[in-house]
Design an enzyme around this catalytic site. Structure first.
Site, short mmCIF file in Angstrom:
data_model
loop_
_atom_site.label_atom_id
_atom_site.label_comp_id
_atom_site.label_asym_id
_atom_site.label_seq_id
_atom_site.Cartn_x
_atom_site.Cartn_y
_atom_site.Cartn_z
N PRO A 66 87.18 -68.05 -7.30
CA PRO A 66 85.86 -67.41 -7.44
C PRO A 66 85.03 -68.09 -8.52
O PRO A 66 83.81 -67.91 -8.58
CB PRO A 66 86.21 -65.96 -7.82
CG PRO A 66 87.63 -65.96 -8.23
CD PRO A 66 88.29 -67.15 -7.62
N GLU A 94 96.65 -64.07 -11.13
CA GLU A 94 95.43 -64.25 -11.94
C GLU A 94 94.78 -65.62 -11.73
O GLU A 94 93.68 -65.87 -12.17
CB GLU A 94 95.75 -64.06 -13.43
CG GLU A 94 95.88 -62.62 -13.86
CD GLU A 94 94.69 -61.77 -13.42
OE1 GLU A 94 93.55 -62.14 -13.72
OE2 GLU A 94 94.90 -60.74 -12.77
N ARG A 132 84.73 -76.69 12.65
CA ARG A 132 83.80 -76.51 13.79
C ARG A 132 82.65 -77.51 13.75
O ARG A 132 81.98 -77.72 14.75
CB ARG A 132 83.28 -75.06 13.85
CG ARG A 132 82.35 -74.67 12.74
CD ARG A 132 82.07 -73.18 12.76
NE ARG A 132 81.26 -72.75 13.89
CZ ARG A 132 79.94 -72.89 13.96
NH1 ARG A 132 79.27 -73.45 12.96
NH2 ARG A 132 79.27 -72.46 15.00
N ASP A 147 72.37 -73.42 14.09
CA ASP A 147 72.95 -72.30 13.34
C ASP A 147 72.16 -72.03 12.06
O ASP A 147 71.45 -72.91 11.56
CB ASP A 147 74.40 -72.62 12.94
CG ASP A 147 75.38 -72.35 14.06
OD1 ASP A 147 75.03 -71.61 14.98
OD2 ASP A 147 76.49 -72.89 13.98
#
Ligand code: SAM
Length: 204
Positions: A66, A94, A132, A147
């Site tokens: 993150p 963690e 993809r 897209d």
């Protein structure tokens, strides 16, 4: 799509269990953090052993975290074009000992501003988004080009049969056969949608 990509020989995916490189009696891969604090940290020895065993001179090692740079369509596009061996490192607990990040990792990617239980979920997202886009994987290359994010906007609204459902009709313009007018309408609708849902993409 992942299966199709592999069957066509356009991508090859392998999942590795980090415990295969653990050497302690109980195959431990985590330990308490130095300095104290909550949770456990993934140890560096098994991660170094795994990456060193799997790496080729062309490999790029990407950590799912993150705290990484935000994963975007453009990054997926770049990796899809490079056609390179990618090692996606998935954290747990963690996170991972910083020495792995300092010495082994080429790129740190986050799939969003939230915290998942482990990096495998993020790796599936990143893998799907990249594979993809490899030429030949999607049946119709144009579908990826249209897209959301490909041209900096969200995608325009799409309709299919029936022409009318519960009194809600498909916009007349889409039935007109005027391709230039349809393209103009789609662009305007894409702009409107982007302004409503993602004004940041327009710098607003
Ligand atoms: N303590 C870490 C922090 O605050 O940055 C979070 C650790 S999280 C519970 C465990 C693992 O899940 C991370 O090491 C990472 O591999 C993965 N992960 C969690 N959220 C993610 C995200 N938004 N993007 C990519 N990977 C994520």
């Amino acid at each position: 799509m992942m299966k199709r990509a592999q069957e066509k020989g356009l991508a090859s995916l392998h999942v590795h269990n980090i415990r295969n490189w653990a050497t302690s009696k109980h195959l431990t891969t985590d330990d308490a953090p130095y300095g104290g604090g909550q949770g456990m940290v993934m140890k560096c020895e098994p991660v170094f052993a795994a990456v060193e065993a799997l790496k080729t001179p062309e490999s790029r090692v990407i950590l799912m975290t993150p705290a990484g740079r935000p994963f975007k369509q453009q990054i997926a596009q770049e990796y899809a074009c490079r056609n390179q061996h990618l090692i996606l490192l998935c954290g747990h607990y963690e996170g991972i000992d910083q020495r792995v990040i300092d010495q082994l990792v080429d790129d740190e990617l986050s799939i969003g501003d939230y915290v998942l239980t482990n990096g495998a979920i993020a790796a599936v997202v990143v893998t799907d988004a990249i594979v993809r886009l490899i030429p030949g994987v999607l049946g119709d290359e144009a579908s990826a080009a249209e897209d959301s994010f490909s041209d900096g906007l969200l995608e325009f609204p799409q309709y299919t049969r029936p022409l009318e459902f519960r009194g809600w009709k498909v916009p007349d313009i889409l039935l007109s056969g005027h391709h230039a007018e349809i393209a103009k309408w789609r662009h305007n609708m894409a702009l409107e949608k982007t302004r409503k849902n993602r004004p940041d993409l327009l710098g607003e």
